[in-house]
Design an enzyme around this catalytic site. Structure first.
Site, PDB file in Angstrom:
ATOM      1  N   SER A   1       0.795  -1.458  -0.531  1.00  0.00           N
ATOM      2  CA  SER A   1       0.221  -0.041  -0.396  1.00  0.00           C
ATOM      3  C   SER A   1       1.175   1.419   0.011  1.00  0.00           C
ATOM      4  O   SER A   1       1.479   2.167   0.948  1.00  0.00           O
ATOM      5  CB  SER A   1      -0.916   0.635   1.316  1.00  0.00           C
ATOM      6  OG  SER A   1      -1.575  -1.075   1.173  1.00  0.00           O
TER       7      SER A   1
ATOM      8  N   HIS B   1      -2.697   0.400  -4.727  1.00  0.00           N
ATOM      9  CA  HIS B   1      -1.895  -0.472  -5.654  1.00  0.00           C
ATOM     10  C   HIS B   1      -2.430  -0.879  -6.988  1.00  0.00           C
ATOM     11  O   HIS B   1      -3.601  -1.205  -6.981  1.00  0.00           O
ATOM     12  CB  HIS B   1      -2.594  -2.190  -4.913  1.00  0.00           C
ATOM     13  CG  HIS B   1      -2.646  -2.746  -3.917  1.00  0.00           C
ATOM     14  ND1 HIS B   1      -1.160  -2.917  -3.314  1.00  0.00           N
ATOM     15  CD2 HIS B   1      -2.613  -1.813  -2.307  1.00  0.00           C
ATOM     16  CE1 HIS B   1      -1.590  -3.468  -1.851  1.00  0.00           C
ATOM     17  NE2 HIS B   1      -2.078  -2.706  -1.342  1.00  0.00           N
TER      18      HIS B   1
ATOM     19  N   HIS C   1      -4.603  -9.537  -3.402  1.00  0.00           N
ATOM     20  CA  HIS C   1      -4.596 -10.257  -1.791  1.00  0.00           C
ATOM     21  C   HIS C   1      -5.377 -11.247  -1.548  1.00  0.00           C
ATOM     22  O   HIS C   1      -6.450 -11.932  -2.484  1.00  0.00           O
ATOM     23  CB  HIS C   1      -4.977  -8.957  -0.833  1.00  0.00           C
ATOM     24  CG  HIS C   1      -4.107  -7.576  -0.103  1.00  0.00           C
ATOM     25  ND1 HIS C   1      -4.229  -6.412  -0.987  1.00  0.00           N
ATOM     26  CD2 HIS C   1      -3.189  -7.247   0.598  1.00  0.00           C
ATOM     27  CE1 HIS C   1      -3.420  -6.255  -1.139  1.00  0.00           C
ATOM     28  NE2 HIS C   1      -3.095  -5.789  -0.201  1.00  0.00           N
TER      29      HIS C   1
ATOM     30  N   TYR D   1      -7.696 -11.777   0.304  1.00  0.00           N
ATOM     31  CA  TYR D   1      -9.292 -11.044   0.387  1.00  0.00           C
ATOM     32  C   TYR D   1      -9.573 -10.825  -0.320  1.00  0.00           C
ATOM     33  O   TYR D   1     -11.248 -10.533  -0.902  1.00  0.00           O
ATOM     34  CB  TYR D   1      -9.149  -9.824   1.978  1.00  0.00           C
ATOM     35  CG  TYR D   1      -8.532  -8.970   1.189  1.00  0.00           C
ATOM     36  CD1 TYR D   1      -8.891  -7.549   0.276  1.00  0.00           C
ATOM     37  CD2 TYR D   1      -7.485  -8.665   1.602  1.00  0.00           C
ATOM     38  CE1 TYR D   1      -8.770  -6.922   0.176  1.00  0.00           C
ATOM     39  CE2 TYR D   1      -6.465  -7.238   1.985  1.00  0.00           C
ATOM     40  CZ  TYR D   1      -7.227  -6.238   0.415  1.00  0.00           C
ATOM     41  OH  TYR D   1      -6.534  -5.219   0.553  1.00  0.00           O
ATOM     42  N   GLU D   2      -9.128 -11.047  -1.738  1.00  0.00           N
ATOM     43  CA  GLU D   2      -9.721  -9.939  -3.164  1.00  0.00           C
ATOM     44  C   GLU D   2     -10.845 -11.115  -3.933  1.00  0.00           C
ATOM     45  O   GLU D   2     -11.998 -11.130  -4.099  1.00  0.00           O
ATOM     46  CB  GLU D   2      -8.046  -9.141  -3.820  1.00  0.00           C
ATOM     47  CG  GLU D   2      -8.106  -7.846  -2.997  1.00  0.00           C
ATOM     48  CD  GLU D   2      -6.849  -7.561  -3.655  1.00  0.00           C
ATOM     49  OE1 GLU D   2      -6.982  -6.867  -4.866  1.00  0.00           O
ATOM     50  OE2 GLU D   2      -6.243  -7.371  -3.508  1.00  0.00           O
TER      51      GLU D   2
ATOM     52  N   ALA E   1       1.864  -2.646   4.738  1.00  0.00           N
ATOM     53  CA  ALA E   1       1.256  -2.132   5.479  1.00  0.00           C
ATOM     54  C   ALA E   1       0.692  -2.794   7.114  1.00  0.00           C
ATOM     55  O   ALA E   1       0.578  -3.342   6.354  1.00  0.00           O
ATOM     56  CB  ALA E   1       0.471  -0.625   4.749  1.00  0.00           C
TER      57      ALA E   1
ATOM     58  N   MET F   1      -2.886  -7.767   6.477  1.00  0.00           N
ATOM     59  CA  MET F   1      -3.131  -8.733   5.223  1.00  0.00           C
ATOM     60  C   MET F   1      -2.840  -9.595   4.248  1.00  0.00           C
ATOM     61  O   MET F   1      -3.280 -10.018   3.516  1.00  0.00           O
ATOM     62  CB  MET F   1      -4.793  -8.081   4.927  1.00  0.00           C
ATOM     63  CG  MET F   1      -5.236  -7.520   6.368  1.00  0.00           C
ATOM     64  SD  MET F   1      -6.804  -6.073   5.197  1.00  0.00           S
ATOM     65  CE  MET F   1      -6.584  -5.684   6.818  1.00  0.00           C
ATOM     66  N   SER F   2      -1.144  -9.790   4.169  1.00  0.00           N
ATOM     67  CA  SER F   2      -0.252  -9.984   2.977  1.00  0.00           C
ATOM     68  C   SER F   2       1.123 -10.324   3.182  1.00  0.00           C
ATOM     69  O   SER F   2       1.165 -11.105   4.768  1.00  0.00           O
ATOM     70  CB  SER F   2      -0.041  -8.567   2.010  1.00  0.00           C
ATOM     71  OG  SER F   2       0.369  -7.768   2.649  1.00  0.00           O
TER      72      SER F   2
ATOM     73  N   ASN G   1      -0.090   1.922  11.371  1.00  0.00           N
ATOM     74  CA  ASN G   1      -1.450   1.860  12.879  1.00  0.00           C
ATOM     75  C   ASN G   1      -1.157   1.470  13.696  1.00  0.00           C
ATOM     76  O   ASN G   1      -0.396   0.336  13.529  1.00  0.00           O
ATOM     77  CB  ASN G   1      -3.147   2.187  11.973  1.00  0.00           C
ATOM     78  CG  ASN G   1      -2.804   0.767  12.077  1.00  0.00           C
ATOM     79  OD1 ASN G   1      -2.314   0.167  10.833  1.00  0.00           O
ATOM     80  ND2 ASN G   1      -3.699  -0.683  12.353  1.00  0.00           N
TER      81      ASN G   1
ATOM     82  N   HIS H   1      -8.657   2.354   6.126  1.00  0.00           N
ATOM     83  CA  HIS H   1      -7.873   2.568   5.021  1.00  0.00           C
ATOM     84  C   HIS H   1      -7.149   3.999   4.208  1.00  0.00           C
ATOM     85  O   HIS H   1      -6.226   3.959   4.519  1.00  0.00           O
ATOM     86  CB  HIS H   1      -8.635   1.709   3.281  1.00  0.00           C
ATOM     87  CG  HIS H   1      -7.171   1.634   2.301  1.00  0.00           C
ATOM     88  ND1 HIS H   1      -6.231   1.031   2.502  1.00  0.00           N
ATOM     89  CD2 HIS H   1      -6.987   2.251   0.834  1.00  0.00           C
ATOM     90  CE1 HIS H   1      -5.620   1.029   1.675  1.00  0.00           C
ATOM     91  NE2 HIS H   1      -5.940   1.522   0.577  1.00  0.00           N
TER      92      HIS H   1
HETATM   93  N1  HPA Z   1      -4.571  -4.884  10.272  1.00  0.00           N
HETATM   94  C1  HPA Z   1      -5.034  -5.238   9.591  1.00  0.00           C
HETATM   95  N2  HPA Z   1      -3.940  -5.559   8.214  1.00  0.00           N
HETATM   96  C2  HPA Z   1      -3.680  -3.517   8.443  1.00  0.00           C
HETATM   97  C3  HPA Z   1      -3.301  -3.160   9.771  1.00  0.00           C
HETATM   98  C4  HPA Z   1      -3.493  -3.605  10.523  1.00  0.00           C
HETATM   99  O1  HPA Z   1      -3.887  -2.914  11.837  1.00  0.00           O
HETATM  100  N3  HPA Z   1      -2.884  -2.145   9.572  1.00  0.00           N
HETATM  101  C5  HPA Z   1      -2.373  -1.551   7.891  1.00  0.00           C
HETATM  102  N4  HPA Z   1      -2.509  -2.837   7.203  1.00  0.00           N
END
Ligand code: HPA
Length: 244
Positions: A3, A34, A56, A58-59, A86, A181-182, A205, A217
């Site tokens: 990301s 992306h 990903h 999840y897509e 990220a 998530m990747s 975060n 996001h």
């Molecule tokens: N969780 C999952 N995926 C992420 C996060 C998160 O807090 N931050 C950036 N990608």
């Protein structure tokens, strides 16, 4: 590149772009930040391929969504794969905008990009998948450039919803330091294909339940910008070192 981390390609010399749309089984990423382009270029004489954009799990619900791009890199002769992403932080001291070098992972999804593979090579050794020599180089570069480089364990959740605070507490007790998530499926594919691997997370975060900020996001993208400067410095210095 994960990301918002696409601007690294500006550092490539003589980069030739190939849109994923023109490459069989390279799936364009459906997430803002992306895009889908393979660049072939050089950094100080070292041949470098950059995959800008990933799909990903999840897509589509397909854990092997990045199988063809990763195997293409191996087929082109890439010896080392450096992945970026990220991630949310589970460590108080790794605050948004900082960078974490992954030293191990927890696959919390229960799925593998190697489901269905028939050869014995599918039983991939998963010890030291994040290459210790590459990691040591990244630490050296970080020290030389006064960049604070955290190191820790990345846990892969499938998304696309963010985690619950209870899931983050569970992940912490399992030993995770960052969540995302990747990356893990690409790491498994890359080790299966014989490439050495390193991976870096930009912390965007604090993980769910660890701060008052709502996860989104948009927040991920805004904080990714802060860590990108350090990440780019690390990547470019790394490529300079391996080519010297
Ligand atoms: N969780 C999952 N995926 C992420 C996060 C998160 O807090 N931050 C950036 N990608």
């Amino acid at each position: 590149m994960g990301s918002g981390l696409g601007s690294f390609v500006d550092a490539l010399e003589d980069a030739i772009p190939f849109s994923y749309d023109d490459l069989d089984d390279f799936h364009a990423a459906g997430v803002a930040g992306h895009n889908g382009t393979l660049y072939l270029g050089r950094v100080k004489g070292t041949d470098v391929a950059v995959l800008q954009g990933r799909v990903h799990y999840y897509e589509s619900g397909q854990a092997d969504a990045m199988k063809v791009p990763v195997r293409t890199l191996a087929g082109l002769g890439c010896e080392q794969l450096i992945l970026t992403n990220a991630a949310g932080s589970l460590k108080e001291e790794a605050t948004p905008g900082s960078v974490m070098l992954i030293n191990d992972h927890i696959n919390f999804t229960g799925v593998s990009p190697l489901f269905g593979e028939k050869e014995t090579s599918r039983f991939v050794d998963m010890v030291d998948v994040y290459d210790p020599v590459m990691r040591a180089k990244f630490h050296q570069i970080a020290d030389d450039n006064n960049i604070k480089l955290h190191e820790g364990v990345y846990i892969w959740f499938c998304g696309p919803s963010f985690e619950t605070p209870a899931e983050i507490r569970a992940a912490k007790s399992l030993g995770a330091d960052a969540v995302g998530m990747s990356t893990v499926p690409e790491v498994i594919l890359a080790r299966h294909a014989g490439m050495k691997v390193a991976a870096l997370s930009v912390i965007t975060n604090m993980a769910a339940g660890m701060s008052d900020e709502e996860l989104s996001h948009e927040q991920t993208m805004a904080n990714a910008d802060i860590g990108i400067q350090d990440l780019q410095k690390l990547l470019i210095s790394y490529l300079n070192i391996v080519s010297s």
